[in-house]
Design an enzyme around this catalytic site. Structure first.
Site, PDB file in Angstrom:
ATOM      1  N   LEU A  20       0.872  -1.170   0.000  1.00 24.92           N
ATOM      2  CA  LEU A  20       0.000   0.000   0.000  1.00 24.92           C
ATOM      3  C   LEU A  20       0.908   1.219   0.000  1.00 24.92           C
ATOM      4  CD1 LEU A  20      -2.802  -0.843   2.621  1.00 24.92           C
ATOM      5  CD2 LEU A  20      -3.157  -0.370   0.193  1.00 24.92           C
ATOM      6  N   ASP A  21       0.528   2.253  -0.732  1.00 28.18           N
ATOM      7  CA  ASP A  21       1.329   3.471  -0.748  1.00 28.18           C
ATOM      8  C   ASP A  21       1.472   4.027   0.663  1.00 28.18           C
ATOM      9  OD1 ASP A  21       1.514   3.328  -3.499  1.00 28.18           O
ATOM     10  OD2 ASP A  21      -0.314   4.500  -3.801  1.00 28.18           O
ATOM     11  N   LYS A  22       2.534   4.782   0.863  1.00 33.02           N
ATOM     12  CA  LYS A  22       2.795   5.364   2.190  1.00 33.02           C
ATOM     13  C   LYS A  22       1.605   6.160   2.726  1.00 33.02           C
ATOM     14  CE  LYS A  22       6.374   7.945   4.678  1.00 33.02           C
ATOM     15  NZ  LYS A  22       7.698   8.621   4.562  1.00 33.02           N
TER      16      LYS A  22
END
Length: 324
Positions: A108-110
């Site tokens: 998952l993106d930051k």
């Protein structure tokens, strides 16, 4: 280590829970892996009795029934990075602080939040992630302005990002600025890029489900082991899934009637001029004059006039002037 048949080195490493198979390939290529104290050759296999080390630390073979493998669900908070590189501040491994070595299935993106699975089972990673296996991942997304009436239709039929068209997906508007989306793809920052294409900025993105695994009541930063029921369903759902990409899945078959045919160069044919003068040279088609020659006796309309004739108002040759 005891097992009946030889296994490929990268599979043995991933089965041990050290890392995914892709990461194992990187370790092997970096000469960090040895079999019985020696650097392995390309395509090496591990047999019963062999000692495999990574950075001179021995690996333990996995149990054949996978009872020693770990599967957990984690609610990733905003700001945590999905990497096993512990030199990265805020990495997911330190955030969970598990006793055993585990790695995330996908990422998952930051700035994104929500459900992510982590495991010590390298075999299951690609089975879940590969788009052709069509395993659902569900998200709830909030954007910066009210959604247009045709927003769901446009998002669901596919949009051009990253040089391709996204696969059709399910989209349902659940609020003025909020929608639910179910993907089977996992392109880089896919949902954010799709929203950006339609003129929206993502304010919050939360993944709520991966296949049969629900985020449920897990609070941000909390994790839990998968239940036996969840694990059984997950194993069953991935039993027929491919671990590797289907060869040529995105390419046109050479036997396909719609495949692009190679261009064949046509031989150049020298055209012979049809209208030749008495010297064999081409004549101007419109005037019958040799090419390159200029007519000296043309009216303003481009017609050949009588020699010495004057010009009429309409560009026609006038009669020769007679003597008074």
């Amino acid at each position: 280590m005891t097992f009946d048949s030889a296994v490929r080195l990268n599979k043995f490493i991933s089965d041990s829970g050290h890392c995914s198979r892709r990461e194992a390939d990187k370790l092997i290529a970096s000469d960090r892996v040895k079999i019985n104290g020696l650097l392995p050759e390309l395509g090496a296999v591990v047999e019963s009795g062999d000692v495999v080390t990574v950075d001179d630390q021995p690996l333990r073979a996995s149990a054949a029934d996978k009872t020693d493998r770990i599967y957990i669900a984690y609610n990733k908070p905003f700001g945590i990075t999905c990497t096993t590189d512990q030199t990265v501040k805020g990495n997911i491994v330190d955030a969970i602080d598990h006793d055993e070595r585990i790695f995330p299935i996908g990422r998952l993106d930051k700035p994104s939040e929500g459900l992510i699975l982590l495991t010590s089972d390298g075999d299951i990673v690609n089975k879940i992630l590969r788009a052709e296996n069509a395993h659902d991942k569900e998200y709830i997304v909030t954007v910066n302005k009210n959604l247009a009436p045709n927003f769901a239709e446009k998002m669901s039929r596919g949009l051009p990002i990253l040089g391709t068209i996204t696969k059709p997906c399910k989209v349902r508007v659940i609020g003025k600025t909020t929608f639910k989306i179910i993907l089977t793809q996992g392109l880089n920052r896919q949902i954010r890029r799709m929203c950006d294409y339609l003129g929206y900025d993502v304010k919050q993105l939360v993944r709520t489900r991966i296949m049969n695994i629900e985020l449920g009541k897990l609070k941000p930063g909390q994790w839990r082991r998968l239940t036996k029921v969840e694990l059984d369903l997950l194993t069953k759902a991935t039993s027929q899934s491919s671990k590797t990409a289907i060869k040529g899945a995105n390419a046109k078959s050479s036997a396909s009637p719609t495949a692009t045919k190679p261009r064949v160069a046509k031989p150049k044919v020298k055209k012979e001029p049809k209208d030749l003068d008495k010297h064999g040279r081409p004549k101007n088609k419109s005037t019958g004059v040799k090419r390159g020659a200029k007519s000296k006796n043309l009216t303003t309309g481009g017609r050949t006039g009588n020699k010495g004739a004057g010009r009429g108002n309409a560009g026609r040759p006038t009669a020769p002037r007679g003597r008074k």
